[in-house]
Design a protein around this motif. Structure first.
Motif, PDB file in Angstrom:
ATOM      1  N   VAL A   1       1.359  -0.272   5.889  1.00 43.15           N
ATOM      2  CA  VAL A   1       2.713  -0.022   6.375  1.00 43.15           C
ATOM      3  C   VAL A   1       3.713   0.174   5.240  1.00 43.15           C
ATOM      4  CG1 VAL A   1       2.363  -1.270   8.538  1.00 43.15           C
ATOM      5  CG2 VAL A   1       3.290  -2.468   6.564  1.00 43.15           C
ATOM      6  N   TYR A   2       3.281   0.070   4.003  1.00 40.36           N
ATOM      7  CA  TYR A   2       4.180   0.236   2.864  1.00 40.36           C
ATOM      8  C   TYR A   2       3.646   1.298   1.914  1.00 40.36           C
ATOM      9  CZ  TYR A   2       5.917  -0.487  -1.857  1.00 40.36           C
ATOM     10  OH  TYR A   2       6.417  -0.284  -3.107  1.00 40.36           O
ATOM     11  N   GLU A   3       4.589   2.103   1.399  1.00 40.99           N
ATOM     12  CA  GLU A   3       4.234   3.062   0.360  1.00 40.99           C
ATOM     13  C   GLU A   3       5.368   3.115  -0.657  1.00 40.99           C
ATOM     14  OE1 GLU A   3       3.523   7.808   0.124  1.00 40.99           O
ATOM     15  OE2 GLU A   3       2.355   6.718   1.642  1.00 40.99           O
TER      16      GLU A   3
ATOM     17  N   ILE B   1       5.575   3.965   8.303  1.00 43.97           N
ATOM     18  CA  ILE B   1       5.383   3.644   6.883  1.00 43.97           C
ATOM     19  C   ILE B   1       6.744   3.283   6.290  1.00 43.97           C
ATOM     20  CG2 ILE B   1       4.603   4.455   4.621  1.00 43.97           C
ATOM     21  CD1 ILE B   1       2.290   4.624   6.430  1.00 43.97           C
TER      22      ILE B   1
ATOM     23  N   TYR C   1       9.010   3.019   3.212  1.00 43.35           N
ATOM     24  CA  TYR C   1       9.103   3.590   1.871  1.00 43.35           C
ATOM     25  C   TYR C   1      10.161   2.823   1.085  1.00 43.35           C
ATOM     26  CZ  TYR C   1       6.377   7.426   3.737  1.00 43.35           C
ATOM     27  OH  TYR C   1       5.377   8.178   4.309  1.00 43.35           O
TER      28      TYR C   1
END
Length: 127
Positions: A2-4, A107, A109
């Protein structure tokens, strides 16, 4: 996931710019353009700074963000990763404690993994 990691700063600097960063990512605009716009509107609206709640409320409305209330009184608070699961499609700003993060299609960001932070409000970008 879920994180970028995403840092739209033109020099890739890690600075306290979460407001500029979140709007740059969700609006798909140039970082410096967004920062100039925020500063200009802050002067025009005669407010205390674009990181303040009063400015943000006005900016959300002006730019086509719709507030989604998620934390009702007495209910457990949701964390970023839980919000990402609930809203897997669309473009959002997650309002956390003293922080904003962009979320697109589930996602988050950001320049650090803020997915475990409590989310107080969600703003869906309709732009």
């Amino acid at each position: 996931m879920v994180y970028e990691f995403k840092n739209p700063h033109p020099d890739s600097k890690k600075v306290g710019d979460c407001v500029v960063r979140a709007f740059t990512i969700t609006q798909e605009k140039d970082y410096l353009e967004v920062r100039r716009e925020l500063n200009r509107l802050n002067r025009e609206w005669n407010l205390d700074g674009y990181k303040k709640r009063k400015f943000l409320k006005k900016y959300y409305k002006e730019k086509g963000y719709e507030r989604i209330s998620i934390n009702e009184q007495g209910m457990p608070k949701l964390r970023g990763y839980e919000v990402a699961e609930l809203y897997p499609k669309g473009t959002y700003i997650l309002n956390m404690r003293k922080h904003l993060a962009a979320m697109i299609d589930g996602i988050i960001y950001d320049t650090w993994n803020s997915s475990n932070e409590v989310v107080y409000n969600i703003y869906k970008y309709k732009g």
